[in-house]
Design a protein around this motif. Structure first.
Motif, mmCIF file in Angstrom:
data_model
loop_
_atom_site.group_PDB
_atom_site.id
_atom_site.type_symbol
_atom_site.label_atom_id
_atom_site.label_comp_id
_atom_site.label_asym_id
_atom_site.label_seq_id
_atom_site.Cartn_x
_atom_site.Cartn_y
_atom_site.Cartn_z
ATOM 1 N N LYS A 67 0.834 -1.206 0.000
ATOM 2 C CA LYS A 67 0.000 0.000 0.000
ATOM 3 C C LYS A 67 0.868 1.254 0.000
ATOM 4 C CE LYS A 67 -2.744 -1.308 3.435
ATOM 5 N NZ LYS A 67 -3.848 -1.295 4.444
ATOM 6 N N GLU A 68 1.955 1.233 0.765
ATOM 7 C CA GLU A 68 2.870 2.378 0.780
ATOM 8 C C GLU A 68 3.544 2.556 -0.569
ATOM 9 O OE1 GLU A 68 5.588 1.856 3.976
ATOM 10 O OE2 GLU A 68 4.106 2.305 5.543
ATOM 11 N N ILE A 70 2.268 1.816 -3.480
ATOM 12 C CA ILE A 70 1.272 2.329 -4.429
ATOM 13 C C ILE A 70 0.962 3.799 -4.187
ATOM 14 C CG2 ILE A 70 -1.164 2.153 -5.103
ATOM 15 C CD1 ILE A 70 -0.921 -0.871 -4.762
ATOM 16 N N SER A 71 0.841 4.188 -2.920
ATOM 17 C CA SER A 71 0.337 5.533 -2.631
ATOM 18 C C SER A 71 1.367 6.535 -2.128
ATOM 19 C CB SER A 71 -0.803 5.445 -1.599
ATOM 20 O OG SER A 71 -0.323 4.869 -0.391
ATOM 21 N N ASP A 72 2.462 6.071 -1.534
ATOM 22 C CA ASP A 72 3.363 7.015 -0.864
ATOM 23 C C ASP A 72 4.805 7.008 -1.355
ATOM 24 O OD1 ASP A 72 1.295 7.900 0.843
ATOM 25 O OD2 ASP A 72 1.624 6.195 2.177
ATOM 26 N N ASN A 73 5.431 5.837 -1.344
ATOM 27 C CA ASN A 73 6.868 5.778 -1.594
ATOM 28 C C ASN A 73 7.208 4.585 -2.476
ATOM 29 O OD1 ASN A 73 9.652 5.729 -1.513
ATOM 30 N ND2 ASN A 73 9.811 5.905 0.710
ATOM 31 N N ARG A 74 7.689 4.850 -3.674
ATOM 32 C CA ARG A 74 8.014 3.778 -4.614
ATOM 33 C C ARG A 74 9.514 3.538 -4.742
ATOM 34 N NH1 ARG A 74 3.402 5.322 -9.134
ATOM 35 N NH2 ARG A 74 1.659 4.966 -7.711
ATOM 36 N N TYR A 148 -13.346 -1.027 -2.393
ATOM 37 C CA TYR A 148 -12.082 -0.319 -2.155
ATOM 38 C C TYR A 148 -11.715 0.498 -3.388
ATOM 39 C CZ TYR A 148 -11.733 -3.349 1.920
ATOM 40 O OH TYR A 148 -11.984 -3.997 3.110
ATOM 41 N N SER A 149 -10.917 1.513 -3.189
ATOM 42 C CA SER A 149 -10.644 2.481 -4.263
ATOM 43 C C SER A 149 -9.520 2.062 -5.208
ATOM 44 C CB SER A 149 -10.286 3.844 -3.650
ATOM 45 O OG SER A 149 -9.134 3.744 -2.823
ATOM 46 N N TYR A 150 -8.930 0.903 -5.015
ATOM 47 C CA TYR A 150 -7.811 0.488 -5.856
ATOM 48 C C TYR A 150 -8.291 0.111 -7.251
ATOM 49 C CZ TYR A 150 -5.472 0.204 -1.356
ATOM 50 O OH TYR A 150 -4.954 0.506 -0.116
ATOM 51 N N GLU A 154 -3.399 -1.251 -9.969
ATOM 52 C CA GLU A 154 -2.822 -1.256 -8.621
ATOM 53 C C GLU A 154 -2.943 -2.638 -7.987
ATOM 54 O OE1 GLU A 154 -3.579 3.429 -7.363
ATOM 55 O OE2 GLU A 154 -5.198 1.960 -7.171
#
Length: 242
Positions: A67-68, A70-74, A148-150, A154
């Protein structure tokens, strides 16, 4: 005014320093030698942002880490497509070295049929085969976890990470079986499915028992529809080529 001006070999942008300000390409490319090869290997295996770190995080906290990503840190984990290809390659090498088993798709028909050829291709290209299989599983996950919003892609990233660890589980048992000659690969299948189910449920909602049930059903249906698709495609090819 700038006597040392040159053009970048990658994007042709004018450069007056050691690196191109447009694409970041170094002006002077180092020669490929033993030091270069060792550096590349160390970069792939580096604990932070490397495959070992990625494996550790996916074994301990798969849902949170994906989840991180996908949304925060790649930048913390290995890229998902690269990860599943590398882990699938590891399994392929181990499988061929020890001659453990034919693969995770059992086919008893004639090898001369199109279905047999497709199954053979999948078993010789696990990386691409797993990505395609992940597409089918992603469809069912999207259906079961639609609140869920994915989006679909994703969820496919989730499958690349999860199935990559699954391939490492197969690899581990393949090594043990190859060294000990004990039939242990039959243990790897249920364990791999259990991990994938757990990791997918952790990603969506680890606190709900229903998440684990839906994840298991989605995984199973994905495997079944993948096999059915192979059968349909192979049958169509056979009918058109007769």
């Amino acid at each position: 005014m700038y006597p040392d001006l040159t053009n970048c070999r990658n994007c042709s942008h004018t450069v007056n320093s050691n690196f191109c300000g447009q694409c970041g390409q170094p002006v002077n490319i180092k020669r490929v030698d033993s030091h270069y090869i060792l550096h590349e290997i160390q970069h792939v295996l580096h604990f932070e942002k490397g495959i070992l770190y990625t494996i550790k995080e996916l074994l301990i906290r798969p849902g949170q880490n994906i989840k991180e990503f996908i949304s925060d840190n790649r930048s913390r984990l290995v890229k998902p497509i690269l990860f599943i290809i590398i882990t699938s390659l590891i399994y392929t090498i181990i499988n061929h070295f020890f001659h453990i088993e034919k693969g995770y798709i059992v086919y008893t028909g004639t090898e001369k049929s199109a279905v047999g050829s497709i199954v053979d291709w999948v078993q010789n290209h696990y990386g691409y085969g797993n990505i395609i299989m992940g597409i089918f599983i992603s469809f069912w996950l999207k259906l079961f976890f639609k609140k869920y919003s994915y989006n679909f892609f994703e969820i496919l990233i989730l499958l690349c990470f999860v199935m990559g660890v699954g391939m490492l589980i197969f690899s581990f048992f393949a090594i043990i079986e190859g060294l000990t000659k004990y039939s242990l690969m039959k243990v790897s299948g249920p364990l791999g499915v259990a991990y994938c189910t757990w990791a997918m449920a952790q990603f969506f909602n680890k606190k709900k028992a229903g998440s684990y049930i839906k994840a298991f059903i989605a995984y199973t249906l994905g495997m079944i529809t993948f096999s059915i698709a192979i059968g349909i495609l192979g049958t169509l090819i056979d009918n058109f080529t007769k």
